[in-house]
Enzyme design. Structure first.
Site, PDB file in Angstrom:
ATOM      1  N   ARG A  89       0.863  -1.186   0.000  1.00 20.71           N
ATOM      2  CA  ARG A  89       0.000   0.000   0.000  1.00 20.71           C
ATOM      3  C   ARG A  89       0.900   1.237   0.000  1.00 20.71           C
ATOM      4  O   ARG A  89       1.791   1.347   0.849  1.00 20.71           O
ATOM      5  CB  ARG A  89      -0.957   0.008   1.196  1.00 20.71           C
ATOM      6  CG  ARG A  89      -1.865  -1.223   1.233  1.00 20.71           C
ATOM      7  CD  ARG A  89      -3.033  -1.042   2.171  1.00 20.71           C
ATOM      8  NE  ARG A  89      -3.953  -0.022   1.686  1.00 20.71           N
ATOM      9  CZ  ARG A  89      -4.967   0.454   2.410  1.00 20.71           C
ATOM     10  NH1 ARG A  89      -5.155   0.028   3.645  1.00 20.71           N
ATOM     11  NH2 ARG A  89      -5.783   1.365   1.908  1.00 20.71           N
ATOM     12  N   ASP A 237      -2.593   9.053   7.751  1.00 18.12           N
ATOM     13  CA  ASP A 237      -1.740   8.053   7.115  1.00 18.12           C
ATOM     14  C   ASP A 237      -0.389   8.621   6.701  1.00 18.12           C
ATOM     15  O   ASP A 237       0.580   7.881   6.601  1.00 18.12           O
ATOM     16  CB  ASP A 237      -2.456   7.459   5.902  1.00 18.12           C
ATOM     17  CG  ASP A 237      -3.542   6.489   6.319  1.00 18.12           C
ATOM     18  OD1 ASP A 237      -3.282   5.282   6.290  1.00 18.12           O
ATOM     19  OD2 ASP A 237      -4.640   6.939   6.703  1.00 18.12           O
ATOM     20  N   ASN A 247      -5.425  11.292   4.827  1.00 13.97           N
ATOM     21  CA  ASN A 247      -6.211  10.375   5.652  1.00 13.97           C
ATOM     22  C   ASN A 247      -7.302   9.779   4.769  1.00 13.97           C
ATOM     23  O   ASN A 247      -7.393  10.093   3.575  1.00 13.97           O
ATOM     24  CB  ASN A 247      -6.795  11.105   6.869  1.00 13.97           C
ATOM     25  CG  ASN A 247      -7.345  10.147   7.912  1.00 13.97           C
ATOM     26  OD1 ASN A 247      -6.684   9.180   8.291  1.00 13.97           O
ATOM     27  ND2 ASN A 247      -8.563  10.379   8.360  1.00 13.97           N
ATOM     28  N   LYS A 248      -8.125   8.948   5.342  1.00 14.56           N
ATOM     29  CA  LYS A 248      -9.157   8.250   4.580  1.00 14.56           C
ATOM     30  C   LYS A 248      -9.995   9.219   3.753  1.00 14.56           C
ATOM     31  O   LYS A 248     -10.311  10.317   4.186  1.00 14.56           O
ATOM     32  CB  LYS A 248     -10.051   7.460   5.539  1.00 14.56           C
ATOM     33  CG  LYS A 248     -11.111   6.611   4.869  1.00 14.56           C
ATOM     34  CD  LYS A 248     -10.536   5.681   3.823  1.00 14.56           C
ATOM     35  CE  LYS A 248      -9.443   4.785   4.350  1.00 14.56           C
ATOM     36  NZ  LYS A 248      -8.767   4.003   3.297  1.00 14.56           N
TER      37      LYS A 248
END
Length: 346
Positions: A89, A237, A247-248
């Site tokens: 990832r 992240d 982030n998400k």
């Protein structure tokens, strides 16, 4: 906490399968590094700190799998193990931080017998897990002071124990405030398309007895305008040198809505999530995932077959929308360039 996100047990890596929550609490064992890499890629484990721990344990497993007669052969194969883990990832910097730390430890112990070196790498991976848990508790202590008594806190995605070695970053702040006796409650965005808020955050908070209300992502502005949300706390992240935060997906939208409604928006993350090599968030790589995550829900189609889909897994919130960044070393606000660099200065 009544669950373990990840642990090293009997020379295997054991993870709770987050794809099966909240319906089933199932633990999976992984005996080789390639299966750990696939678990990260398939989101059996997710969340930047947690996949950093998983990557470290994957490297330790890989070291045990290597058959080598010479140090040159061992380290050549170790490099391949690390490359496999690194390709899982691309956005979460903790993954790369953990891999580099494992490589550094291996390099520092080149003079040790190979069997001893394998044990050293296992010990280091377990140490990374233990350190992450302590970091999260420190983040919680610093962040709890920012949460008003009786507040309703909005959070997005899952930045809890499931996203870390335990306790959580954003949910660590919420847990610490709750444990301090502040009568808080939480609004959890469902967080499409993977529903981490609905499936994971709601599950965690209900297990802990922290009052939580589930809302769909497009309801956040409605409740902000009505004055029902006191502050927002999210995880991260990757954080660039200027404070821009990946982030998400959907986090940016929440931050803009919070700014419009004069609601504090906090980011909670360990310093291992900082990437000071990047000047700003435009340089953060954004993972795009499979279209099926958007077009299907639990295997059932929710969109016409053949529809074009975009599915970025993350977005970047500019620093100007962030009220403060909460780390294990303290809270930074205002001048993020100076403040963040000061956290990691030797």
């Amino acid at each position: 906490m009544s669950f373990r996100t990840i642990e090293w047990r009997d020379d295997k890596v054991v993870m709770i399968d987050q794809t099966r929550l909240p319906g089933e609490e199932v633990y999976c064992e992984y005996a080789d590094y390639k299966s750990v890499a696939e678990a990260i890629r398939g989101m059996v484990i997710r969340g930047a700190p947690a996949i950093g721990v998983a990557a470290a344990m994957g490297v330790a497993l890989g070291a045990r799998e290597i058959i080598a007669d010479t140090y040159e052969s061992f380290f050549r194969q170790m490099e391949n193990v690390c490359d496999v883990m690194a390709r899982t990832r691309p956005t979460a910097v903790n993954l790369f931080w953990a891999i580099e730390r494992m490589k550094r430890v291996a390099d520092e112990n080149r003079d040790k017998p190979l069997d001893q070196l394998r044990e050293i790498l296992k010990t280091e991976a377990i140490r990374i897990e233990q350190e992450d848990l302590e970091l999260c508790k420190a983040i919680g202590r610093h962040g709890a002071a920012l949460i008003p008594e009786g507040a309703t806190v909005l959070t997005h995605c899952n930045a809890g124990g499931l996203a870390t070695a335990g306790y959580g970053t954003a949910l660590g702040v919420i847990r610490a405030a709750h444990d301090a006796g502040k009568k808080i409650q939480v609004f959890a965005d469902e967080t499409r398309p993977w529903l981490q808020g609905a499936r994971l955050t709601a599950w965690e908070l209900m297990k802990d007895g922290i009052p939580v209300t589930l809302i769909s992502d497009n309801m956040a502005g409605f409740f902000m305008k009505r004055g029902e949300i006191a502050c927002c706390v999210v995880g991260a992240d990757r954080i660039a040198a200027n404070g821009d935060t990946a982030n998400k997906i959907g986090t940016y939208s929440v931050a803009v809505l919070a700014k419009e409604n004069n609601i504090p928006f906090y980011v909670a993350a360990p310093t291992t999530t900082l990437d000071l090599s990047l000047e700003n968030g435009d340089q953060i790589p954004i993972e795009e995932r499979h279209s099926r995550e958007v077009t299907h829900l639990h295997g059932f189609p929710v969109a016409p077959e053949g529809i074009r889909v975009r599915n970025p897994a993350f977005d970047v919130t500019p620093a100007r929308y962030i009220s403060a960044i909460i780390t294990e070393q303290g809270v930074v606000s205002g001048d993020y360039v100076t403040g963040l660099r000061g956290l990691v200065a030797p």
